[in-house]
Design a protein around this motif. Structure first.
Motif, PDB file in Angstrom:
ATOM      1  N   GLY A  18     -12.773   5.087 -32.298  1.00  0.00           N
ATOM      2  CA  GLY A  18     -13.840   4.390 -33.002  1.00  0.00           C
ATOM      3  C   GLY A  18     -13.590   4.313 -34.489  1.00  0.00           C
ATOM      4  N   LEU A  19     -14.183   3.312 -35.132  1.00  0.00           N
ATOM      5  CA  LEU A  19     -14.160   3.215 -36.582  1.00  0.00           C
ATOM      6  C   LEU A  19     -15.486   3.737 -37.120  1.00  0.00           C
ATOM      7  CD1 LEU A  19     -12.535  -0.287 -37.087  1.00  0.00           C
ATOM      8  CD2 LEU A  19     -11.474   1.940 -37.305  1.00  0.00           C
ATOM      9  N   ALA A  20     -15.920   4.859 -36.605  1.00  0.00           N
ATOM     10  CA  ALA A  20     -17.214   5.408 -37.000  1.00  0.00           C
ATOM     11  C   ALA A  20     -17.255   5.607 -38.500  1.00  0.00           C
ATOM     12  CB  ALA A  20     -17.445   6.739 -36.295  1.00  0.00           C
ATOM     13  N   GLY A  21     -18.358   5.218 -39.107  1.00  0.00           N
ATOM     14  CA  GLY A  21     -18.492   5.393 -40.550  1.00  0.00           C
ATOM     15  C   GLY A  21     -17.847   4.287 -41.324  1.00  0.00           C
ATOM     16  N   CYS A 218     -12.213   4.361 -42.934  1.00  0.00           N
ATOM     17  CA  CYS A 218     -12.148   3.698 -41.629  1.00  0.00           C
ATOM     18  C   CYS A 218     -12.202   4.678 -40.463  1.00  0.00           C
ATOM     19  CB  CYS A 218     -10.894   2.833 -41.544  1.00  0.00           C
ATOM     20  SG  CYS A 218     -10.923   1.399 -42.647  1.00  0.00           S
ATOM     21  N   GLY A 219     -12.925   5.772 -40.626  1.00  0.00           N
ATOM     22  CA  GLY A 219     -13.155   6.694 -39.522  1.00  0.00           C
ATOM     23  C   GLY A 219     -11.871   7.170 -38.881  1.00  0.00           C
ATOM     24  N   GLY A 220     -11.737   6.960 -37.565  1.00  0.00           N
ATOM     25  CA  GLY A 220     -10.575   7.431 -36.829  1.00  0.00           C
ATOM     26  C   GLY A 220      -9.277   6.760 -37.215  1.00  0.00           C
ATOM     27  N   LEU A 221      -9.336   5.670 -37.959  1.00  0.00           N
ATOM     28  CA  LEU A 221      -8.126   4.992 -38.424  1.00  0.00           C
ATOM     29  C   LEU A 221      -7.914   5.156 -39.927  1.00  0.00           C
ATOM     30  CD1 LEU A 221      -8.027   1.646 -36.401  1.00  0.00           C
ATOM     31  CD2 LEU A 221      -6.369   3.503 -36.344  1.00  0.00           C
TER      32      LEU A 221
END
Length: 259
Positions: A18-21, A218-221
């Protein structure tokens, strides 16, 4: 292509993290030309099932495999990536990754396929991790609609403004691609930005080498780089991007339409 319309209609992007946040050249690992005396599985092949599900498989000039698949309602369900070899009229790849966004898992599988170059690719796949039953699918170039692999890639086909989604959470994405192939994108409503490049592949076929670099929000990325390929519909109105990190632990796809 078979599915360009279906995937585009779903207007959906799936992401295995996910791109959480919330530049530079990309592409596959080996762009070296093939031996002209050896039959190659190179080409674009599509398959479909009675329930409307199906997929598109690309074998590049260096025997690298990329493919995307969708559910019966057109929802983009995941993609595959691997590197194989063509011997006689058999194509094999021992370490293919299946980025399954529906089950939120990355599978490893091996495939063996009998091929008629640029015409048909009859695949037998064997799941390795997790283990599973072998499966078969028969893909043909005749079933590819809305996309031409043999057409030369053009920078003008990908240049412009695009809108799509990252992730199964329907995070909207806006991206601009310059005439030189530079990418400037953002996840709408967040601080997540990304850059990179989408440029015609040296093979002369209708495939674009792709690299995306993500910012710190970019969260997980965060601060990650993904590389892979992009293909564009014949009318240059739809774009399908398939990339993964160098360790192949993250797979990212983008389905977008021209704004």
């Amino acid at each position: 292509m078979s599915g360009f319309g279906r995937i585009g209609a779903a207007f959906f992007v799936a992401l295995s993290v996910g791109l959480a946040g919330c530049g530079g050249g990309g592409g596959s690992d080996d762009d070296s030309p093939p031996d002209p005396g050896t039959p190659k599985a190179e080409g674009a092949y599509a398959y479909s099932n009675a329930n409307g599900s199906g997929g598109l498989l690309l074998v590049l000039e260096n025997d690298e495999l990329w493919g995307t698949y969708w559910l019966g309602d057109g929802t983009h369900a995941g993609f595959v990536q691997g590197t194989g070899s063509s011997t006689g009229n058999t194509y094999t790849a021992a370490d293919v990754r299946d980025y399954d966004f529906v089950d939120a898992i990355i599978r490893t599988l091996s495939i063996s396929a009998q091929f008629d170059p640029g015409v048909a690719l009859n695949v037998t796949g064997t799941p390795i991790t997790p283990a599973g039953d072998p499966f078969t699918l028969n893909a043909t170039s005749a079933d590819v609609v809305g996309y031409s692999y043999e057409q030369s890639a053009s920078s003008t086909a990908v240049a412009g403004n695009w809108a799509g989604f990252f992730g199964r959470t329907t995070e909207a994405v806006s991206a601009a691609v310059s005439a030189q192939g530079a990418v400037d994108g953002r996840v709408d409503g967040t601080n997540c930005s990304f850059g990179g490049s989408i440029r015609p592949r040296p093979s002369g076929k209708n495939v674009f080498d792709t690299e995306l670099s993500f910012g710190p929000d970019c969260g997980g990325l965060a601060n990650a780089t993904t590389r892979g390929i992009t293909i564009v519909s014949t009318d240059s109105q739809e774009l399908v991007l398939l990339t993964r990190t160098a360790d192949r632990n993250v797979g990212l796809t983008l389905i977008a339409t021209r704004r």
